[in-house]
Design an enzyme around this catalytic site. Structure first.
Site, short mmCIF file in Angstrom:
data_model
loop_
_atom_site.label_atom_id
_atom_site.label_comp_id
_atom_site.label_asym_id
_atom_site.label_seq_id
_atom_site.Cartn_x
_atom_site.Cartn_y
_atom_site.Cartn_z
CG HIS A 1 -30.48 3.30 -0.23
ND1 HIS A 1 -31.00 3.27 1.04
CD2 HIS A 1 -29.89 4.50 -0.36
CE1 HIS A 1 -30.70 4.41 1.67
NE2 HIS A 1 -30.04 5.17 0.83
CG HIS B 1 -34.96 2.89 1.68
ND1 HIS B 1 -33.94 2.01 1.42
CD2 HIS B 1 -36.00 2.49 0.90
CE1 HIS B 1 -34.36 1.11 0.55
NE2 HIS B 1 -35.61 1.38 0.22
CG HIS C 1 -19.11 16.07 -21.96
ND1 HIS C 1 -17.77 16.38 -22.02
CD2 HIS C 1 -19.21 14.80 -22.43
CE1 HIS C 1 -17.10 15.36 -22.52
NE2 HIS C 1 -17.95 14.37 -22.77
CB ALA D 1 -0.93 0.00 1.20
ZN ZN Z 1 -32.02 1.85 2.08
#
Ligand code: ZN
Ligand code: ZN
Length: 333
Positions: A291, A238, A164, A21
């Site tokens: 969601h 939600h 755009h 990393a």
């Molecule tokens: Zn949700």
């Protein structure tokens, strides 16, 4: 030791290569010695005054000095609005007429801006345009899925610097959306809760991966981020489809996206990136298990044979460190 993490929303596994990393500041793009873009470029089809260089306009947001945002048909469309949706089956092979729509959202009359440099109001104008077109395209019963996306910079897929983005309305539900739906349904069956709402709640408790919180939206680096600075913005409320967004939420999403893209721009020195807005399939109503959300992917690392061969990603950054880095980036006043 490297660590494998699983993304609960997509079920994808990713290798977080902790030993390899890099520190977040090692991802800062070197400064390029290129002259700044002009406000107006005479041969740019998206610049104000050059409207004749684009084909069929489908929407225009009017401002005091002409248009603020325009939507036009893509000159080289992947999908066409003419014709019927017809499926062909030939033995094991299937095909379909490429009906749908492929539009370009010209985000600003100015050539030299990008979302990180927009005002919050300018960002909100773009989001309001997305909603307007989403609602319009959804009325076409041939359309099964609507994807809003942006390519910023050459390694993200565009060579045209004028700001755009694009909207593709498709006659099928792409596998990626279908897979997410299936995983979300499975989670809902087992846990009785939306997996996105659950994730958001846990991220807000944990806080290590949060990048920016506003009244109605939360930006964070996913626990199993596929690549360095891969970022999600979830609405707190939600709802399954982007076009259900309220006016006051659009204003807040503009603030959130503007801030996060600004942190990426200033903190990492304007890397190329893609963003996209994901929703439930266009003809589905609100679903308890799905969601909508925004995903932002800076194009900092390259995919290679490992990713192609395994479908798994190696992320050479640690999500918690990337989030802390972005949290600390201050935007110029
Ligand atoms: Zn949700
Ligand atoms: Zn231009």
């Amino acid at each position: 030791m490297p660590e494998l993490r699983q993304n609960i929303i997509t079920r994808e596994w990713v290798v977080i290569a902790k030993e390899r990393a890099q520190r977040p500041d090692q991802f800062v793009r070197p400064k390029k010695n290129i002259p700044p873009l002009p406000k107006y470029q005479p041969d740019c089809p998206f610049c104000i005054g050059n409207e004749h260089l684009t084909i069929r306009e489908t929407y225009r947001l009017i401002g005091d000095e002409g248009w603020k945002v325009r939507v036009v048909m893509n000159k080289y469309p992947a999908l066409s609005p003419e014709g019927d949706r017809v499926r062909h089956v030939d033995g094991i092979y299937r095909s379909m007429t490429g009906v749908g729509s492929h539009e370009v959202v010209i985000e600003s009359p100015r050539h030299d801006l990008c979302p990180a440099l927009f005002s919050v109001q300018e960002m909100q104008d773009v989001i309001a345009t997305y909603r307007q077109r989403y609602i319009g395209l959804k009325k076409d019963r041939r359309v099964e899925a609507i994807i809003i996306f942006k390519n910023h910079g050459e390694s993200a897929g565009t060579s045209l610097p004028h700001p755009h983005s694009q909207i593709a309305a498709m006659p099928i539900v792409p596998t990626q959306i279908r897979n997410r739906m299936e995983e979300a349904i499975r989670f809902f069956d087992e846990m009785g809760e939306c997996v996105f709402c659950r994730t958001l709640r846990l991220e807000l408790l944990d806080r290590h991966r949060i990048v920016f919180e506003s009244e109605h939206f939360v930006a964070f680096i996913p626990y199993a981020a596929l690549s360095p600075f891969h970022l999600w913005i979830f609405p707190r409320r939600h709802v399954s489809s982007f076009d259900e967004i309220f006016d006051w939420e659009m204003q807040d999403l503009a603030l959130n996206m503007n801030t996060v893209l600004g942190k990426i721009y200033h903190g990492l020195n304007d890397p190329d990136y893609n963003y996209s807005i994901r929703s439930v399939p266009a003809q589905d109503g609100n679903r308890e298990y799905f969601h909508w959300y925004v995903t932002i992917i800076p194009r900092i690392s390259k995919t290679a044979g490992f990713e192609i061969g395994s479908g798994m990603y190696i992320n050479t950054s640690v999500p918690e460190e990337s989030a802390a880095f972005l949290r600390d980036v201050n935007l110029p006043k």
